[in-house]
Design a protein around this motif. Structure first.
Motif, PDB file in Angstrom:
ATOM      1  N   TYR A 111     -97.482-101.831-139.457  1.00  0.00           N
ATOM      2  CA  TYR A 111     -96.442-102.515-140.406  1.00  0.00           C
ATOM      3  C   TYR A 111     -96.326-103.377-140.648  1.00  0.00           C
ATOM      4  CZ  TYR A 111     -94.251 -98.374-137.915  1.00  0.00           C
ATOM      5  OH  TYR A 111     -94.206 -96.754-137.760  1.00  0.00           O
ATOM      6  N   LYS A 112     -96.012-103.685-141.763  1.00  0.00           N
ATOM      7  CA  LYS A 112     -96.210-105.144-142.208  1.00  0.00           C
ATOM      8  C   LYS A 112     -95.029-106.321-141.830  1.00  0.00           C
ATOM      9  CE  LYS A 112     -95.747-107.915-146.364  1.00  0.00           C
ATOM     10  NZ  LYS A 112     -95.137-108.390-147.544  1.00  0.00           N
ATOM     11  N   ILE A 113     -95.282-107.679-140.797  1.00  0.00           N
ATOM     12  CA  ILE A 113     -94.099-108.024-140.138  1.00  0.00           C
ATOM     13  C   ILE A 113     -94.233-109.684-141.471  1.00  0.00           C
ATOM     14  CG2 ILE A 113     -94.078-109.644-138.185  1.00  0.00           C
ATOM     15  CD1 ILE A 113     -94.698-107.141-137.068  1.00  0.00           C
ATOM     16  N   THR A 114     -92.606-109.664-141.173  1.00  0.00           N
ATOM     17  CA  THR A 114     -92.687-110.245-142.239  1.00  0.00           C
ATOM     18  C   THR A 114     -92.118-112.134-141.832  1.00  0.00           C
ATOM     19  OG1 THR A 114     -90.191-109.145-142.252  1.00  0.00           O
ATOM     20  CG2 THR A 114     -91.716-108.561-144.518  1.00  0.00           C
ATOM     21  N   THR A 115     -92.085-112.018-140.880  1.00  0.00           N
ATOM     22  CA  THR A 115     -90.963-113.313-139.964  1.00  0.00           C
ATOM     23  C   THR A 115     -92.704-113.893-139.665  1.00  0.00           C
ATOM     24  OG1 THR A 115     -91.341-112.086-138.136  1.00  0.00           O
ATOM     25  CG2 THR A 115     -88.964-112.321-139.508  1.00  0.00           C
ATOM     26  N   ASN A 116     -93.013-115.050-138.842  1.00  0.00           N
ATOM     27  CA  ASN A 116     -94.534-115.380-138.692  1.00  0.00           C
ATOM     28  C   ASN A 116     -94.086-115.340-136.864  1.00  0.00           C
ATOM     29  OD1 ASN A 116     -94.514-117.201-140.679  1.00  0.00           O
ATOM     30  ND2 ASN A 116     -92.723-118.417-139.991  1.00  0.00           N
ATOM     31  N   GLY A 117     -93.701-114.127-136.914  1.00  0.00           N
ATOM     32  CA  GLY A 117     -94.578-113.264-135.117  1.00  0.00           C
ATOM     33  C   GLY A 117     -93.248-113.241-134.775  1.00  0.00           C
ATOM     34  N   ILE A 118     -92.498-113.298-133.538  1.00  0.00           N
ATOM     35  CA  ILE A 118     -91.684-113.477-133.558  1.00  0.00           C
ATOM     36  C   ILE A 118     -90.602-114.647-132.979  1.00  0.00           C
ATOM     37  CG2 ILE A 118     -90.236-113.211-130.556  1.00  0.00           C
ATOM     38  CD1 ILE A 118     -92.421-111.378-129.407  1.00  0.00           C
ATOM     39  N   GLU A 119     -89.633-114.804-133.814  1.00  0.00           N
ATOM     40  CA  GLU A 119     -88.804-116.067-133.818  1.00  0.00           C
ATOM     41  C   GLU A 119     -87.923-116.205-133.394  1.00  0.00           C
ATOM     42  OE1 GLU A 119     -87.980-117.274-138.092  1.00  0.00           O
ATOM     43  OE2 GLU A 119     -90.741-115.566-138.193  1.00  0.00           O
ATOM     44  N   ALA A 120     -87.172-117.519-132.444  1.00  0.00           N
ATOM     45  CA  ALA A 120     -86.193-117.439-131.614  1.00  0.00           C
ATOM     46  C   ALA A 120     -85.002-118.319-132.739  1.00  0.00           C
ATOM     47  CB  ALA A 120     -86.820-118.480-130.441  1.00  0.00           C
ATOM     48  N   LEU A 121     -84.274-118.026-132.202  1.00  0.00           N
ATOM     49  CA  LEU A 121     -82.378-118.621-132.473  1.00  0.00           C
ATOM     50  C   LEU A 121     -82.406-119.409-131.785  1.00  0.00           C
ATOM     51  CD1 LEU A 121     -81.338-116.808-136.059  1.00  0.00           C
ATOM     52  CD2 LEU A 121     -82.437-119.345-135.486  1.00  0.00           C
ATOM     53  N   PRO A 122     -82.582-120.562-131.031  1.00  0.00           N
ATOM     54  CA  PRO A 122     -81.744-121.000-129.531  1.00  0.00           C
ATOM     55  C   PRO A 122     -80.191-121.146-129.626  1.00  0.00           C
ATOM     56  CG  PRO A 122     -83.052-122.552-130.421  1.00  0.00           C
ATOM     57  CD  PRO A 122     -83.068-121.416-131.294  1.00  0.00           C
ATOM     58  N   THR A 123     -79.612-121.610-130.977  1.00  0.00           N
ATOM     59  CA  THR A 123     -78.117-121.751-131.070  1.00  0.00           C
ATOM     60  C   THR A 123     -77.761-121.006-131.216  1.00  0.00           C
ATOM     61  OG1 THR A 123     -78.626-122.294-133.029  1.00  0.00           O
ATOM     62  CG2 THR A 123     -78.731-124.028-132.035  1.00  0.00           C
ATOM     63  N   PHE A 124     -78.174-118.841-131.043  1.00  0.00           N
ATOM     64  CA  PHE A 124     -77.131-117.928-131.556  1.00  0.00           C
ATOM     65  C   PHE A 124     -76.778-117.450-129.799  1.00  0.00           C
ATOM     66  CE2 PHE A 124     -78.099-116.448-135.536  1.00  0.00           C
ATOM     67  CZ  PHE A 124     -77.672-118.042-136.645  1.00  0.00           C
ATOM     68  N   TRP A 125     -75.652-117.405-130.022  1.00  0.00           N
ATOM     69  CA  TRP A 125     -75.217-116.342-128.737  1.00  0.00           C
ATOM     70  C   TRP A 125     -75.395-117.775-127.373  1.00  0.00           C
ATOM     71  CZ3 TRP A 125     -72.246-113.359-130.770  1.00  0.00           C
ATOM     72  CH2 TRP A 125     -72.282-112.789-131.401  1.00  0.00           C
ATOM     73  N   ALA A 126     -74.980-117.005-126.156  1.00  0.00           N
ATOM     74  CA  ALA A 126     -75.654-118.160-125.312  1.00  0.00           C
ATOM     75  C   ALA A 126     -76.460-118.512-124.640  1.00  0.00           C
ATOM     76  CB  ALA A 126     -74.156-117.297-123.875  1.00  0.00           C
ATOM     77  N   GLN A 127     -77.496-117.773-124.793  1.00  0.00           N
ATOM     78  CA  GLN A 127     -78.481-118.284-124.136  1.00  0.00           C
ATOM     79  C   GLN A 127     -79.479-117.838-125.892  1.00  0.00           C
ATOM     80  OE1 GLN A 127     -79.675-116.922-120.484  1.00  0.00           O
ATOM     81  NE2 GLN A 127     -77.772-117.301-120.139  1.00  0.00           N
ATOM     82  N   GLY A 128     -79.115-117.762-126.411  1.00  0.00           N
ATOM     83  CA  GLY A 128     -80.103-117.858-127.556  1.00  0.00           C
ATOM     84  C   GLY A 128     -80.178-116.097-127.846  1.00  0.00           C
ATOM     85  N   CYS A 129     -81.487-115.557-129.119  1.00  0.00           N
ATOM     86  CA  CYS A 129     -82.062-114.849-129.303  1.00  0.00           C
ATOM     87  C   CYS A 129     -83.261-114.604-129.956  1.00  0.00           C
ATOM     88  CB  CYS A 129     -80.871-114.306-130.278  1.00  0.00           C
ATOM     89  SG  CYS A 129     -81.353-114.352-132.007  1.00  0.00           S
ATOM     90  N   ARG A 130     -83.727-113.260-129.532  1.00  0.00           N
ATOM     91  CA  ARG A 130     -85.592-114.036-130.583  1.00  0.00           C
ATOM     92  C   ARG A 130     -85.485-111.948-131.089  1.00  0.00           C
ATOM     93  NH1 ARG A 130     -89.755-113.470-126.140  1.00  0.00           N
ATOM     94  NH2 ARG A 130     -91.324-114.303-127.478  1.00  0.00           N
ATOM     95  N   TYR A 131     -86.349-112.424-132.474  1.00  0.00           N
ATOM     96  CA  TYR A 131     -85.714-111.267-133.133  1.00  0.00           C
ATOM     97  C   TYR A 131     -87.614-111.161-134.510  1.00  0.00           C
ATOM     98  CZ  TYR A 131     -85.447-114.992-136.682  1.00  0.00           C
ATOM     99  OH  TYR A 131     -85.400-115.956-137.601  1.00  0.00           O
ATOM    100  N   PHE A 132     -87.469-110.428-134.938  1.00  0.00           N
ATOM    101  CA  PHE A 132     -88.606-110.062-135.994  1.00  0.00           C
ATOM    102  C   PHE A 132     -88.384-109.209-136.645  1.00  0.00           C
ATOM    103  CE2 PHE A 132     -90.034-106.848-132.845  1.00  0.00           C
ATOM    104  CZ  PHE A 132     -90.740-105.896-133.597  1.00  0.00           C
ATOM    105  N   LYS A 133     -88.905-109.360-138.317  1.00  0.00           N
ATOM    106  CA  LYS A 133     -88.642-108.526-139.140  1.00  0.00           C
ATOM    107  C   LYS A 133     -89.968-107.375-139.297  1.00  0.00           C
ATOM    108  CE  LYS A 133     -85.131-110.557-140.513  1.00  0.00           C
ATOM    109  NZ  LYS A 133     -84.808-112.173-141.985  1.00  0.00           N
ATOM    110  N   ILE A 134     -89.663-106.526-139.977  1.00  0.00           N
ATOM    111  CA  ILE A 134     -91.325-105.936-140.495  1.00  0.00           C
ATOM    112  C   ILE A 134     -89.888-105.385-141.358  1.00  0.00           C
ATOM    113  CG2 ILE A 134     -92.053-104.153-138.320  1.00  0.00           C
ATOM    114  CD1 ILE A 134     -90.248-101.700-139.069  1.00  0.00           C
ATOM    115  N   ALA A 135     -91.647-105.216-142.757  1.00  0.00           N
ATOM    116  CA  ALA A 135     -91.010-104.303-144.110  1.00  0.00           C
ATOM    117  C   ALA A 135     -91.084-102.988-144.274  1.00  0.00           C
ATOM    118  CB  ALA A 135     -91.371-104.997-145.124  1.00  0.00           C
ATOM    119  N   SER A 136     -89.990-102.187-144.723  1.00  0.00           N
ATOM    120  CA  SER A 136     -90.182-100.725-145.063  1.00  0.00           C
ATOM    121  C   SER A 136     -90.592-100.760-146.212  1.00  0.00           C
ATOM    122  CB  SER A 136     -88.588 -99.974-145.352  1.00  0.00           C
ATOM    123  OG  SER A 136     -88.170-100.825-146.691  1.00  0.00           O
ATOM    124  N   PRO A 137     -90.825 -99.153-146.231  1.00  0.00           N
ATOM    125  CA  PRO A 137     -92.074 -98.631-147.228  1.00  0.00           C
ATOM    126  C   PRO A 137     -91.295 -99.262-148.904  1.00  0.00           C
ATOM    127  CG  PRO A 137     -92.652 -96.823-145.587  1.00  0.00           C
ATOM    128  CD  PRO A 137     -90.867 -98.291-144.969  1.00  0.00           C
TER     129      PRO A 137
END
Length: 129
Positions: A92-118
């Motif tokens: 799958y085409k990864i559209t983020t810079n790998g796994i990214e993090a938002l440490p200021t989101f929620w109590a302890q942050g979050c980690r995410y990545f995105k893919i492109a659909s067809p």
């Protein structure tokens, strides 16, 4: 395996995040469940009504035709590294810079990545820490 995940949220890019938040809360009965600063000059709001959660943000760097649209659909991840490896191996085409993090989101942050659909929409996998 990434099948059968619960919906986490739908990301909405806005030209006026305050007006959008007020509209969804006042007119549609949503409530704010989180307000965060991710350094883009405007707050990011998570609003919820029943089982639907929207992430609303205003990024003035986005092209005008991207505002007022669904930016991504996010699904829950319990193991972001395993989901990322699965998507990479599946090609799958990864559209983020790998796994990214938002440490200021929620109590302890979050980690995410995105893919492109067809057809180009972004599918996010999000793990709240």
């Amino acid at each position: 395996m990434i099948k059968g995940r619960a919906l986490d949220h739908i990301g909405l890019a806005n030209s006026d995040v305050e007006a959008a938040k007020d509209f969804y809360c006042t007119v549609l009965g949503f409530r704010v469940i989180g307000t965060f600063d991710c350094g883009i000059g405007h707050p990011v709001y998570f609003v919820q009504n029943g089982g639907v959660t929207y992430e609303m943000y205003q990024d003035d760097a986005l092209p005008a035709d991207a505002r007022g649209k669904i930016d991504h659909i996010s699904y829950v991840s319990a193991d972001i590294e395993a989901d990322y490896e699965f998507c990479k191996k599946a090609g799958y085409k990864i559209t983020t810079n790998g796994i990214e993090a938002l440490p200021t989101f929620w109590a302890q942050g979050c980690r995410y990545f995105k893919i492109a659909s067809p057809t180009g929409e972004q599918i996010e996998f999000n793990q709240v820490l």
